[in-house]
Design a protein around this motif. Structure first.
Motif, short mmCIF file in Angstrom:
data_model
loop_
_atom_site.label_atom_id
_atom_site.label_comp_id
_atom_site.label_asym_id
_atom_site.label_seq_id
_atom_site.Cartn_x
_atom_site.Cartn_y
_atom_site.Cartn_z
N GLU A 251 0.83 -1.21 0.00
CA GLU A 251 0.00 0.00 0.00
C GLU A 251 0.86 1.26 0.00
OE1 GLU A 251 -3.11 2.43 -0.29
OE2 GLU A 251 -3.16 0.25 -0.46
N TYR A 252 1.99 1.21 0.71
CA TYR A 252 2.88 2.36 0.74
C TYR A 252 3.48 2.62 -0.64
CZ TYR A 252 6.80 5.40 1.81
OH TYR A 252 7.68 6.44 1.80
N LEU A 253 3.97 1.57 -1.29
CA LEU A 253 4.53 1.75 -2.64
C LEU A 253 3.46 2.17 -3.63
CD1 LEU A 253 6.94 -1.32 -2.84
CD2 LEU A 253 7.57 1.07 -2.59
N ARG A 254 2.28 1.63 -3.48
CA ARG A 254 1.16 2.06 -4.33
C ARG A 254 0.91 3.55 -4.15
NH1 ARG A 254 -3.84 3.48 -3.42
NH2 ARG A 254 -5.44 3.21 -5.00
N MET A 255 0.99 4.02 -2.90
CA MET A 255 0.79 5.44 -2.63
C MET A 255 1.79 6.30 -3.38
SD MET A 255 2.49 7.92 -0.61
CE MET A 255 3.18 7.10 0.82
N LEU A 256 3.05 5.86 -3.43
CA LEU A 256 4.07 6.64 -4.11
C LEU A 256 3.80 6.76 -5.61
CD1 LEU A 256 7.38 5.45 -2.42
CD2 LEU A 256 6.11 7.55 -2.01
N HIS A 257 3.07 5.79 -6.17
CA HIS A 257 2.75 5.83 -7.59
C HIS A 257 1.39 6.48 -7.85
CE1 HIS A 257 5.88 2.75 -7.43
NE2 HIS A 257 6.06 2.93 -8.73
N MET A 258 0.44 6.29 -6.95
CA MET A 258 -0.92 6.76 -7.19
C MET A 258 -1.21 8.14 -6.60
SD MET A 258 -2.33 4.26 -8.87
CE MET A 258 -4.10 4.42 -8.69
#
Length: 464
Positions: A373-380
């Motif tokens: 979820e954290y890495l997704r946040m950096l992309h989204m």
């Protein structure tokens, strides 16, 4: 491009839209693309071997029967792998792994799709990238030549056909002439409301089309009917709004914006001094509402011309485009070092130091769901909190120094304080010093839980 399996597709994002579809079928989906036409959400759903249309509008564009419980099979795309999907105001474009480009659109426009998919490239042409503006389509051929097509409406002529040097109707792809002596290759193409941008691998940025609101960043508002070099160097990423006249660029360190924002028209680029992790977060300060950005890939993302932001899905957990894997609980997340370095100081330091030569990085301090979820946040550009992940996500956000998302952590906790959560959040607020939450915690504790003034951080607090 999309993930190769359904493990990381968050069907919860679409649960209300797809709730009538058989759950067994949903589990076979490996790619999702959605867009909005006249306030109605439409879907393309891809399995390993087939593509399906779901929604009244998209089905009508393809002469398919719309059924609430059953997505409709698109026979022309059977056994074809789709690598990119994008959409404009009244059409959708599909790029296959063999370089073919298909169009489907509103029958009353000039796209000439005849209520079916229209293959718009010849047998010899093979494309590797597409970008849809509101009324025009850009295509990057495998030999790095750019082609454009668009309708013959006056608004479209200024956006797509001006880059061709004339105002003729363009229902078939036409070569875009580059008067550029530099022979370096094109890295990215984006199409906006009425303009187009082209990023070269040497960091130069070129553009054409309408410049009425300064969306070309030239320092004036005169449109450019031929390709013009823009005053930028060392650009790494670009984006532009499809439904508002705004452009953005990222040089690896900072974000820049020009065009029309809620603060007025900027005919020259302005550096955004706030810290941002993506084009999505950068746009939040510039527009009254979120907007759709034209980026290289949109698989697994929604394309909403009024409120949803497309982002860098192509660089997140993509089996065809990564150079390092995070390993957490025997699961893997594929990412690009270059992208993470450009959006996070933490990862910039790590991939320039301890992790520089690593192709695999094992993470032991956090669970898989939280790290994903954290890495997704950096992309989204957004983060999804819930009661299960809030503790680990706060730890991740703080340890990685993401100020913008620290504020979101504080807001989530403040809004979620009640008699059922106070015992969980009290030590969290105390240990990590989420000071913006302290006042809310004190007020709630004094009214609901404590007969006497509570103590926070070892001090008795007075409630006024």
């Amino acid at each position: 491009m999309a993930n190769s399996s359904t493990d990381n597709i968050d069907i919860e994002l679409f649960k209300d839209d797809l709730k009538y579809i058989d759950q067994k079928f949903l589990q076979s989906i490996i790619q999702i693309f959605s867009f909005i036409y006249e306030d109605e959400k439409q879907f393309l759903l891809m399995t390993k071997k087939a593509t399906y249309a779901y929604g009244e509008v998209i089905c009508s564009w393809l002469s398919l029967e719309n059924k609430l419980t059953k997505p409709q099979w698109i026979s022309l795309l059977n056994d074809i792998k789709i690598v990119q999907v994008d959409s404009g105001s009244d059409f959708v474009a599909i790029l296959t792994d063999e370089g073919q480009v298909f169009l489907a659109g509103h029958v009353e426009t000039k796209w000439k799709t005849s209520k079916t998919l229209r293959l718009i490239n010849t047998d010899k042409d093979r494309f590797k990238m597409i970008a849809c503006g509101s009324y025009h389509l850009l295509m990057l051929r495998q030999d790095d030549h750019v082609f454009a097509t668009g309708c013959d409406q006056i608004t479209c002529i200024k956006s797509s056909c001006e880059c061709l040097g004339d105002e003729k109707n363009r229902n078939t792809p036409c070569l875009v002439p580059f008067h550029n002596a530099d022979s370096t290759r094109i890295k990215d193409i984006v199409a906006g409301n009425y303009h187009s941008l082209f990023l070269f691998e040497n960091g130069q940025l070129w553009g054409c089309g309408s410049n009425e609101n300064g969306e070309l960043g030239l320092g004036y508002d005169i449109g450019q009917s031929t390709l013009t070099k823009l005053p930028f160097e060392n650009v790494q990423q670009i984006a532009c709004s499809k439904d508002q006249n705004l452009s953005l660029a990222h040089d690896g360190l900072n974000y820049y914006a020009w065009g029309e924002s809620e603060n007025g028209k900027w005919s020259s680029p302005r550096k955004l001094y706030d810290q941002h992790s993506s084009f999505a977060s950068a746009s939040a300060l510039l527009l009254e509402s979120q907007t759709t950005f034209s980026l290289t890939s949109v698989n697994l993302c929604e394309s909403n011309h009024t409120s949803t932001i497309q982002s860098n899905c192509k660089l997140f957990d993509n089996p065809d485009n990564y150079d390092v894997e995070f390993i957490i609980e025997e699961k893997r997340i594929k990412v690009s070092k270059c992208y993470l370095k450009s959006v996070s100081k933490f990862y910039d330091d790590k991939f320039s130091g301890d992790w520089k030569e690593k192709k695999e990085v094992t993470i032991c301090d956090y669970n898989y769901d939280a790290y994903y979820e954290y890495l997704r946040m950096l992309h989204m550009g957004e983060i999804r909190f819930n009661h299960q992940n809030i503790t680990e996500l706060i730890s991740l956000v703080y340890s990685h120094g993401d100020e913008k998302f620290i504020k979101q952590c504080q807001t989530f906790i403040s809004d979620d304080l009640n008699e059922n959560t106070i015992n969980k959040y009290h030590p969290l607020i105390k240990n990590i010093e989420l000071k913006n939450c302290t006042a809310n915690l004190l007020i709630f504790a004094s009214k609901k839980c404590c007969p006497k003034p509570p103590t926070i951080f070892g001090e008795t607090m007075q409630i006024l």
